[in-house]
Design a protein around this motif. Structure first.
Motif, PDB file in Angstrom:
ATOM      1  N   MET A   1      19.240  54.675  -4.987  1.00 10.92           N
ATOM      2  CA  MET A   1      19.372  54.757  -6.419  1.00 10.92           C
ATOM      3  C   MET A   1      19.279  56.230  -6.814  1.00 10.92           C
ATOM      4  O   MET A   1      18.443  56.961  -6.335  1.00 10.92           O
ATOM      5  CB  MET A   1      18.269  53.924  -7.069  1.00 10.92           C
ATOM      6  N   ALA A   2      20.140  56.645  -7.729  1.00 10.29           N
ATOM      7  CA  ALA A   2      20.180  58.036  -8.167  1.00 10.29           C
ATOM      8  C   ALA A   2      18.942  58.345  -9.011  1.00 10.29           C
ATOM      9  O   ALA A   2      18.395  57.481  -9.668  1.00 10.29           O
ATOM     10  CB  ALA A   2      21.445  58.286  -8.988  1.00 10.29           C
ATOM     11  N   GLY A   4      16.690  59.344 -11.968  1.00  9.14           N
ATOM     12  CA  GLY A   4      16.837  59.174 -13.406  1.00  9.14           C
ATOM     13  C   GLY A   4      17.487  57.867 -13.812  1.00  9.14           C
ATOM     14  O   GLY A   4      17.630  57.595 -14.994  1.00  9.14           O
ATOM     15  N   ARG A   5      17.908  57.054 -12.867  1.00  8.67           N
ATOM     16  CA  ARG A   5      18.533  55.773 -13.214  1.00  8.67           C
ATOM     17  C   ARG A   5      17.507  54.662 -13.117  1.00  8.67           C
ATOM     18  O   ARG A   5      16.667  54.641 -12.239  1.00  8.67           O
ATOM     19  CB  ARG A   5      19.695  55.480 -12.279  1.00  8.67           C
ATOM     20  N   LEU A   6      17.624  53.741 -14.022  1.00 11.87           N
ATOM     21  CA  LEU A   6      16.722  52.592 -14.026  1.00 11.87           C
ATOM     22  C   LEU A   6      17.363  51.435 -13.288  1.00 11.87           C
ATOM     23  O   LEU A   6      18.589  51.326 -13.244  1.00 11.87           O
ATOM     24  CB  LEU A   6      16.430  52.167 -15.468  1.00 11.87           C
TER      25      LEU A   6
END
Length: 95
Positions: A1-2, A4-6
């Motif tokens: 998961m990148a 800052g991504r939720l």
């Protein structure tokens, strides 16, 4: 998961179902709050308007988690009486 991504679904609102009675009480509370804010707009002094608006906001926030039906009805009644008093005071001030 990148960074800052939720995760998916993290932003979905909590779904709560209200009974018809709870829905109607909620509508009454929101209507009362709007009426109070509209009445406060009529207060001539800026400082008094600010004070009353903060007071109203805090009262509704303080009681937002109330669930007992009798207590909610009592608070709505008290709020309506305070609204009527504010409206009477404003009417007297204008005359």
């Amino acid at each position: 998961m990148a960074a800052g991504r939720l995760p998916p679904g993290a932003l979905t609102l909590k779904q709560t179902s209200l009974s018809p009675c709870q829905f109607l009480r909620r509508q009454q509370v929101l209507q009362l709050y709007r009426k109070i804010l509209r009445a406060i707009r009529e207060v001539p002094a800026e400082q008094d308007r600010r004070y009353l608006k903060d007071w109203a906001r805090e009262e509704f926030k303080r009681n937002k988690d109330a669930t007992e039906e009798d207590a909610i009805r009592m608070m709505i009644t008290q709020g309506n009486m305070q609204l009527q008093e504010l409206q009477r005071t404003l009417k007297l001030a204008k005359s």
